[in-house]
Every structure is written in structure tokens, then in C-alpha cells.
Scaffold this active site. Structure first.
Site, short mmCIF file in Angstrom:
data_model
loop_
_atom_site.label_atom_id
_atom_site.label_comp_id
_atom_site.label_asym_id
_atom_site.label_seq_id
_atom_site.Cartn_x
_atom_site.Cartn_y
_atom_site.Cartn_z
CG HIS A 20 79.56 25.56 -35.56
ND1 HIS A 20 80.22 24.97 -36.60
CD2 HIS A 20 80.49 26.18 -34.80
CE1 HIS A 20 81.52 25.22 -36.48
NE2 HIS A 20 81.70 25.96 -35.41
CG ASN A 23 84.84 31.26 -35.86
OD1 ASN A 23 84.17 32.27 -35.87
ND2 ASN A 23 84.77 30.37 -34.90
#
Length: 68
Positions: A20, A23
Site C-alpha cells: 500500500h 497518497n
């Protein structure tokens, strides 16, 4: 998404590991490496090296809700 639960439906669950990127990816230089209960030994270290080679910091975390 529990990595271990996803892997349970696979013929080779030892080949699955979570990754992951935070962002926005260009600004947040951190990525979580999430091995499942049956992830092959050494796979997390290999993936963390790949993440570091891309210029990010790899953090290996437990397969728990929310991860890091």
C-alpha cells in the site's frame, strides 16, 4: 482488506503479500508491506527492497485492520 483472508482462496497463498503506497504517491514516500499469515518467508524483505529501490520508505506491518 485482510491479506490472509484474500490469500485463503488461492491455490498458492504463500505467494500473496499486500503493498500500500500512501497518497499522493509522489509526495508521501512511504509504502506499507503487509505479509499474510501464510506469506512465504523472505517475500516481505524482497518487496521492501523493491519499494526502497523506487525511492520510498518501506514499513513492514502486521495484517490487521488499518495496517499502519
Amino acid at each position: 482488506l485482510p491479506v490472509t483472508l484474500i490469500a485463503a482462496g488461492l491455490r498458492q497463498p504463500e505467494r500473496l503479500i499486500g503493498l500500500h503506497f500512501f497518497n499522493p504517491v509522489p509526495l508521501m514516500k512511504v509504502a506499507e508491506v503487509i505479509p499474510g499469515a501464510r506469506t512465504r518467508p523472505g517475500l516481505a524483505e524482497w518487496l521492501a527492497g523493491t519499494v526502497r529501490a523506487s525511492g520510498h520508505t518501506a514499513v513492514t506491518v502486521a495484517d490487521t485492520p488499518g495496517f499502519l
